[in-house]
Design a protein around this motif. Structure first.
Motif, short mmCIF file in Angstrom:
data_model
loop_
_atom_site.label_atom_id
_atom_site.label_comp_id
_atom_site.label_asym_id
_atom_site.label_seq_id
_atom_site.Cartn_x
_atom_site.Cartn_y
_atom_site.Cartn_z
N UNK A 161 2.09 2.43 -10.63
CA UNK A 161 3.24 1.53 -10.61
C UNK A 161 2.78 0.15 -11.08
N UNK A 162 3.59 -0.48 -11.91
CA UNK A 162 3.24 -1.80 -12.42
C UNK A 162 3.45 -2.86 -11.34
N UNK B 42 -0.20 -1.37 -17.49
CA UNK B 42 -1.28 -1.29 -16.50
C UNK B 42 -0.65 -1.01 -15.14
N UNK B 43 -0.99 0.14 -14.58
CA UNK B 43 -0.42 0.52 -13.30
C UNK B 43 -1.47 0.57 -12.21
N UNK B 44 -1.01 0.70 -10.98
CA UNK B 44 -1.88 0.71 -9.82
C UNK B 44 -1.82 2.05 -9.12
N UNK B 45 -2.99 2.56 -8.75
CA UNK B 45 -3.12 3.79 -7.98
C UNK B 45 -4.01 3.52 -6.78
N UNK C 208 0.84 -1.21 0.00
CA UNK C 208 0.00 0.00 0.00
C UNK C 208 0.87 1.26 0.00
N UNK C 209 1.91 1.27 0.82
CA UNK C 209 2.80 2.44 0.90
C UNK C 209 3.50 2.68 -0.44
N UNK C 210 3.98 1.62 -1.08
CA UNK C 210 4.67 1.78 -2.36
C UNK C 210 3.73 2.30 -3.45
#
Length: 405
Positions: free
Chosen positions: A31-32, A76-79, A22-24
């Motif tokens: 971020x992938x 595809x990244x994560x937010x 979660x922090x990253x």
């Protein structure tokens, strides 16, 4: 209360890993998953499982983005998905209370500052519960999913149990604030000393962001300190405040309200500082301080203009604080020292006095490379409470509760 029970070993690992992920995502998103695996040093299968749980809980979301140096198809990244997750950040001070509704990005959605007055017919705890209930009712249209409540306040506090043993300005003893409010609201409640929470806020949002070893000292109506060691607030689940204000400086000095004599607070708090300037003023007829009412602002302004009385008084506080910090430097070996105080208006006078005393009295190996700086926040407001929530997400403690629904 802050803690229901200590998780087992396997559960603790899962909690820690989820907090790291979660922090990253918070720091580096979008971020992938591949980059996330590298930074977290977790197997791709573990990342996939953690991310899937967060997606299902609507704590993160996917988005297309162009990776640096890539000319191919977007990755595809994560937010983080923070908008529908809300919490209440509260700061209690003698005479008033500030309540802020925030989302998980720490963004303030609604804030009110209200008087906090109690009488013989209404205990402080009852008044707090009623004010919080009324705040939720007034702003229920903005409130979506309440996740937690975080409260900061001065006094003697046990953060683990949420019990407030003493608070300045109010006649209370062992007030079960955390447990009572948690039972009433049905969500986790975090309670912490306001100086400790301010120290955490500076480490997450302010001047010590990313630093591993920090001492933060606050010089105001009271004097206290918070310590970040190894990137964590010292004793954050217990009594995290370092009570330097009631360390004896002069055994023959003025009696402190704590009952002792010559505490640091009797010579370094804002009130004691102004009293000292007032006592010396008749002996300094040339002082600029005769031209205006004596306040911390006029005192600092006079010091900046070279007024001898104002300079001597503020430098004297700096030397007292420096002696205390020198002892703390020898114990904690920090890389950074932050000062939060109205006296930062005269930093050109205060900081050299503090720094020179530390260099004279602390071990050179520990003191030579210390960075002395002001806090970013002059008054953190409810950002201290926001930092408690952010820290609970990063540790995984609150995050796991949200994943479990």
């Amino acid at each position: 209360m802050n803690q229901d029970s200590q998780p087992g070993h396997i559960d603790q690992i899962k909690q820690t890993n989820a907090g790291v992920v979660y922090r990253l995502i918070d720091h580096f998103g979008p971020i992938s998953r591949i980059e996330l695996s590298k930074r977290a040093q977790l197997a791709p299968a573990s990342i996939t499982k953690i991310v899937r749980e967060m997606l299902d809980a609507h704590l993160v979301q996917e988005t297309e983005f162009q990776e640096a140096g890539s000319r191919g198809r977007p990755a595809i990244g994560l937010l983080l998905d923070t908008l529908a997750w809300h919490y209440l950040a509260v700061r209690i001070q003698p005479g008033h209370i500030t309540l802020t509704l925030r989302d998980l990005s720490s963004r303030a959605l609604q804030e009110e500052r209200l008087p906090l007055i109690v009488g013989p017919d209404k205990p402080l705890l009852q008044e707090l519960l009623e004010l919080i209930d009324a705040f939720f009712i007034r702003h229920q249209k903005k409130l979506e999913r309440l996740t937690a409540i975080a409260i900061t306040l001065p006094g003697l506090i046990n953060a683990a149990s949420g019990v407030v043993h003493r608070i300045p300005g109010y006649d209370i003893e062992d007030m079960p604030l955390g447990e009572t409010l948690s039972q009433r609201s049905g969500v986790p409640v975090f309670v912490q000393h306001d100086i400790s929470a301010w120290t955490l806020a500076e480490s997450l949002f302010g001047a010590s962001r990313g630093a591993q070893d920090v001492i933060q000292i606050v010089i105001d109506e009271t004097v206290g300190a918070g310590v970040i060691t190894g990137g964590q607030l010292l004793h954050k689940s217990g009594r995290a405040l370092v009570e330097i204000g009631h360390t004896q400086i002069d055994p023959y000095g003025q009696q402190c309200y704590c009952g002792n004599h010559g505490c640091l607070e009797t010579v370094a708090s804002i009130g004691s500082l102004l009293n000292l300037a007032k006592l010396r003023l008749p002996t300094q007829p040339e002082s600029r301080l005769h031209a205006a009412p004596l306040t911390i602002e006029t005192l600092c302004q006079a010091a900046q203009q070279g007024d001898r009385l104002a300079t001597d008084v503020i430098a004297g506080v700096g030397h007292h604080i420096g002696r205390m910090l020198a002892m703390m430097v020898n114990i904690f070996n920090p890389r950074q020292i932050l000062i939060g105080s109205p006296l930062n208006q005269a930093a050109d006078v205060l900081f050299p006095a503090v720094s020179s005393t530390i260099r004279q009295q602390a071990l050179p190996a520990y003191s030579d490379e210390i960075q002395l700086a002001p806090t970013v926040f002059n008054d953190p407001g409810t950002l201290g409470a926001a930092a408690l929530i952010k820290d609970a997400l990063y540790s995984g403690h609150l995050l796991v509760k949200l994943l479990q629904g």
